[in-house]
Design a protein around this motif. Sequence first.
Motif, PDB file in Angstrom:
ATOM      1  N   GLY A 156      19.245   7.187 -11.408  1.00 14.79           N
ATOM      2  CA  GLY A 156      19.164   7.610  -9.982  1.00 14.79           C
ATOM      3  C   GLY A 156      19.310   9.341  -9.889  1.00 14.79           C
ATOM      4  O   GLY A 156      18.492   9.986  -9.298  1.00 14.79           O
ATOM      5  N   SER A 163      19.268   4.476  -6.172  1.00 22.27           N
ATOM      6  CA  SER A 163      18.552   3.810  -7.221  1.00 22.27           C
ATOM      7  C   SER A 163      18.600   2.453  -7.163  1.00 22.27           C
ATOM      8  O   SER A 163      17.684   1.569  -7.613  1.00 22.27           O
ATOM      9  CB  SER A 163      18.909   4.433  -8.554  1.00 22.27           C
ATOM     10  OG  SER A 163      19.940   4.001  -9.131  1.00 22.27           O
ATOM     11  N   SER A 205       1.915  11.347  -5.032  1.00 26.36           N
ATOM     12  CA  SER A 205       1.747  10.069  -4.644  1.00 26.36           C
ATOM     13  C   SER A 205       1.267   9.181  -5.831  1.00 26.36           C
ATOM     14  O   SER A 205       0.357   9.873  -6.609  1.00 26.36           O
ATOM     15  CB  SER A 205       1.230   9.980  -3.343  1.00 26.36           C
ATOM     16  OG  SER A 205       0.742   8.421  -3.206  1.00 26.36           O
ATOM     17  N   PHE A 251      11.195  14.027  -6.610  1.00 23.73           N
ATOM     18  CA  PHE A 251      10.342  13.936  -5.604  1.00 23.73           C
ATOM     19  C   PHE A 251      10.975  14.129  -4.319  1.00 23.73           C
ATOM     20  O   PHE A 251      10.897  13.451  -3.387  1.00 23.73           O
ATOM     21  CB  PHE A 251       9.678  12.136  -5.774  1.00 23.73           C
ATOM     22  CG  PHE A 251      10.631  11.232  -5.584  1.00 23.73           C
ATOM     23  CD1 PHE A 251      11.148  10.203  -4.391  1.00 23.73           C
ATOM     24  CD2 PHE A 251      11.277  10.801  -6.916  1.00 23.73           C
ATOM     25  CE1 PHE A 251      11.915   9.475  -4.656  1.00 23.73           C
ATOM     26  CE2 PHE A 251      12.363   9.932  -6.798  1.00 23.73           C
ATOM     27  CZ  PHE A 251      12.577   8.944  -5.897  1.00 23.73           C
ATOM     28  N   ILE A 269      12.092  -0.920 -19.684  1.00 19.82           N
ATOM     29  CA  ILE A 269      13.397  -0.870 -18.930  1.00 19.82           C
ATOM     30  C   ILE A 269      14.483  -1.732 -19.868  1.00 19.82           C
ATOM     31  O   ILE A 269      15.534  -1.094 -20.062  1.00 19.82           O
ATOM     32  CB  ILE A 269      13.418  -1.910 -17.817  1.00 19.82           C
ATOM     33  CG1 ILE A 269      12.094  -1.323 -16.975  1.00 19.82           C
ATOM     34  CG2 ILE A 269      14.494  -2.030 -17.055  1.00 19.82           C
ATOM     35  CD1 ILE A 269      12.296  -0.155 -16.278  1.00 19.82           C
ATOM     36  N   SER A 300      16.167  11.805  -8.697  1.00 22.49           N
ATOM     37  CA  SER A 300      16.106  12.015  -7.311  1.00 22.49           C
ATOM     38  C   SER A 300      15.540  13.507  -7.183  1.00 22.49           C
ATOM     39  O   SER A 300      14.847  13.749  -5.913  1.00 22.49           O
ATOM     40  CB  SER A 300      17.152  11.982  -6.668  1.00 22.49           C
ATOM     41  OG  SER A 300      18.359  12.881  -6.561  1.00 22.49           O
ATOM     42  N   PRO A 301      15.836  14.596  -7.840  1.00 17.69           N
ATOM     43  CA  PRO A 301      15.193  15.826  -7.387  1.00 17.69           C
ATOM     44  C   PRO A 301      13.769  16.004  -7.609  1.00 17.69           C
ATOM     45  O   PRO A 301      13.214  16.724  -7.051  1.00 17.69           O
ATOM     46  CB  PRO A 301      15.816  16.767  -8.401  1.00 17.69           C
ATOM     47  CG  PRO A 301      17.021  16.306  -9.047  1.00 17.69           C
ATOM     48  CD  PRO A 301      16.639  14.723  -9.053  1.00 17.69           C
ATOM     49  N   ASN A 315       8.975   7.483 -12.020  1.00 15.02           N
ATOM     50  CA  ASN A 315       9.710   6.397 -11.539  1.00 15.02           C
ATOM     51  C   ASN A 315       9.001   5.505 -10.580  1.00 15.02           C
ATOM     52  O   ASN A 315       9.110   4.310 -10.280  1.00 15.02           O
ATOM     53  CB  ASN A 315      11.044   6.873 -10.981  1.00 15.02           C
ATOM     54  CG  ASN A 315      11.956   5.925 -11.163  1.00 15.02           C
ATOM     55  OD1 ASN A 315      11.966   5.161 -11.824  1.00 15.02           O
ATOM     56  ND2 ASN A 315      13.053   6.562 -10.253  1.00 15.02           N
ATOM     57  N   PHE A 375      21.612  16.103  -4.920  1.00 15.19           N
ATOM     58  CA  PHE A 375      20.828  15.475  -5.658  1.00 15.19           C
ATOM     59  C   PHE A 375      21.383  14.196  -6.336  1.00 15.19           C
ATOM     60  O   PHE A 375      20.814  12.816  -6.363  1.00 15.19           O
ATOM     61  CB  PHE A 375      19.908  16.114  -6.822  1.00 15.19           C
ATOM     62  CG  PHE A 375      18.902  16.880  -6.204  1.00 15.19           C
ATOM     63  CD1 PHE A 375      17.827  16.381  -5.379  1.00 15.19           C
ATOM     64  CD2 PHE A 375      18.600  18.420  -6.390  1.00 15.19           C
ATOM     65  CE1 PHE A 375      17.011  17.201  -4.827  1.00 15.19           C
ATOM     66  CE2 PHE A 375      17.652  19.181  -5.866  1.00 15.19           C
ATOM     67  CZ  PHE A 375      16.540  18.584  -5.100  1.00 15.19           C
ATOM     68  N   GLY A 426      20.809  10.257  -5.208  1.00 15.16           N
ATOM     69  CA  GLY A 426      19.840   9.584  -6.334  1.00 15.16           C
ATOM     70  C   GLY A 426      20.940   8.466  -6.847  1.00 15.16           C
ATOM     71  O   GLY A 426      20.388   7.229  -6.943  1.00 15.16           O
ATOM     72  N   LEU A 433       5.971  -2.760 -10.563  1.00 20.70           N
ATOM     73  CA  LEU A 433       6.674  -3.706 -10.807  1.00 20.70           C
ATOM     74  C   LEU A 433       6.966  -4.726  -9.335  1.00 20.70           C
ATOM     75  O   LEU A 433       7.921  -5.366  -9.089  1.00 20.70           O
ATOM     76  CB  LEU A 433       8.391  -3.494 -11.050  1.00 20.70           C
ATOM     77  CG  LEU A 433       8.301  -2.882 -12.650  1.00 20.70           C
ATOM     78  CD1 LEU A 433       9.637  -2.339 -12.686  1.00 20.70           C
ATOM     79  CD2 LEU A 433       8.309  -4.284 -13.389  1.00 20.70           C
ATOM     80  N   VAL A 439       6.411   3.225 -11.935  1.00 21.14           N
ATOM     81  CA  VAL A 439       7.051   1.948 -12.462  1.00 21.14           C
ATOM     82  C   VAL A 439       7.468   1.204 -11.383  1.00 21.14           C
ATOM     83  O   VAL A 439       7.119  -0.177 -11.261  1.00 21.14           O
ATOM     84  CB  VAL A 439       8.348   2.208 -13.186  1.00 21.14           C
ATOM     85  CG1 VAL A 439       9.107   1.086 -13.493  1.00 21.14           C
ATOM     86  CG2 VAL A 439       8.345   3.031 -14.673  1.00 21.14           C
ATOM     87  N   HIS A 440       8.035   1.645 -10.211  1.00 21.61           N
ATOM     88  CA  HIS A 440       8.290   0.600  -9.009  1.00 21.61           C
ATOM     89  C   HIS A 440       6.932   0.187  -8.596  1.00 21.61           C
ATOM     90  O   HIS A 440       7.074  -1.018  -7.881  1.00 21.61           O
ATOM     91  CB  HIS A 440       9.107   1.709  -8.093  1.00 21.61           C
ATOM     92  CG  HIS A 440      10.660   1.670  -8.541  1.00 21.61           C
ATOM     93  ND1 HIS A 440      10.814   2.976  -8.603  1.00 21.61           N
ATOM     94  CD2 HIS A 440      11.456   1.066  -9.157  1.00 21.61           C
ATOM     95  CE1 HIS A 440      12.213   2.988  -9.049  1.00 21.61           C
ATOM     96  NE2 HIS A 440      12.447   1.606  -9.527  1.00 21.61           N
TER      97      HIS A 440
END
Lengths: 213, 213
Positions: free
Chosen positions: A168, B172, A34, A175, A134, A172-173, A111, B164, B168, A118, A114-115
């Motif tokens: 994406g 995204s 986290s 987290f 970005i 994705s793997p 990631n 994944f 993903g 933002l 960043v989110h």
Amino acid sequence: MGALPKRKRAEENGIGSREQLLEAASALMIAQQSVDISLSALAGQSGLNSALVKYYFGGKNGMLLALMKRDAANALAQIEHLASTTLSPTAKIKLHIAGIVNTYHRVPYWNRLVHYLLQDSESEQSREIVDFFIRPLIDFQRKVLDEGVATGEFVSVDPMNFYFSVLGACDSPFFAHYVFELFDSDNDDAWRKSYINYVTDMVMRMISTEKAA
Amino acid sequence: MGALPKRKRAEENGIGSREQLLEAASALMIAQQSVDISLSALAGQSGLNSALVKYYFGGKNGMLLALMKRDAANALAQIEHLASTTLSPTAKIKLHIAGIVNTYHRVPYWNRLVHYLLQDSESEQSREIVDFFIRPLIDFQRKVLDEGVATGEFVSVDPMNFYFSVLGACDSPFFAHYVFELFDSDNDDAWRKSYINYVTDMVMRMISTEKAA
């Protein structure tokens, strides 16, 4: 915070304290899966007074921004390097995908960080992140896609859809630890290589003018 | 919390209060682009006493779990429906991809909510989420991929890498509003259809035995 003897404390801790705080924040984010870390946990992890966060970074958000930039340095350097080489567009995209997966592997919280930063899209900080990372990433991808169309290697694809699907898939793997358990698999180097190959293959089938082997 | 007149309050508010709280939590997560909502914001949004969160859900985490389940209901129903039809594996995968993108569009915080709730992977709650949603989703994909290999429609691909890359790619765009701005584009229905087509095309080129058109 006003009572903190800033100069003295900085000297006592030496030039490494700033980096120690960033490293402790990074370790906590990985351990806690986290980006929501507390200043007290940071003090415990770093062995430093959390008041130094204000001294070095102006506050917690400033520290998170500095961490994002530190962690993005490798990825940005790779993008700049790839943009300047005479490699083919195909080779650039393949190295780029491996670079993204390896970045997320090294910095699995990146990631989300960043989110998190933002969330307030109107802030000065948001504009800084967009300009720092970005926009260069998007510009690089767009340029290489255009080059590939010009050389006849790529069909023309929508660069935004390309961006979303590649980022994406690569992210994705990193987290979703529970998924590895459900597949009785490990998030190890061998798997990571297989995933880089999978995503590269999938993306190249989408953009390449050559029919898939 | 012990002083709350539970039965009376529930009657006063009627049977809709539970759903009102979930709807308010959902609206806040969309507005704040974060699953990190406060009970006071929830009280303000719902017009209800935040003590009802404890009454109905046992606490905030219980409410977040209930929200995740509420929001997953449509997606789960689609998976069950697709699994039971006699559609071709190709048609099932295409409808499945559109279903995932549409779910994330409708509930853009959903993936982050799942990850938030799964942070403590050893908890009872984590096992409940995995059993409720993740495992059925993975089992469905694996079954359809196997069916496709059996009918000759699909090549054999690693089901975890498939999972994944598909999840993903579908997820995204829905927490990256700033990217739309950089592309001077809108996250509207027309774009969403184009993205479903893009991801479907990319995935089918990866798994289909037919050469891409």
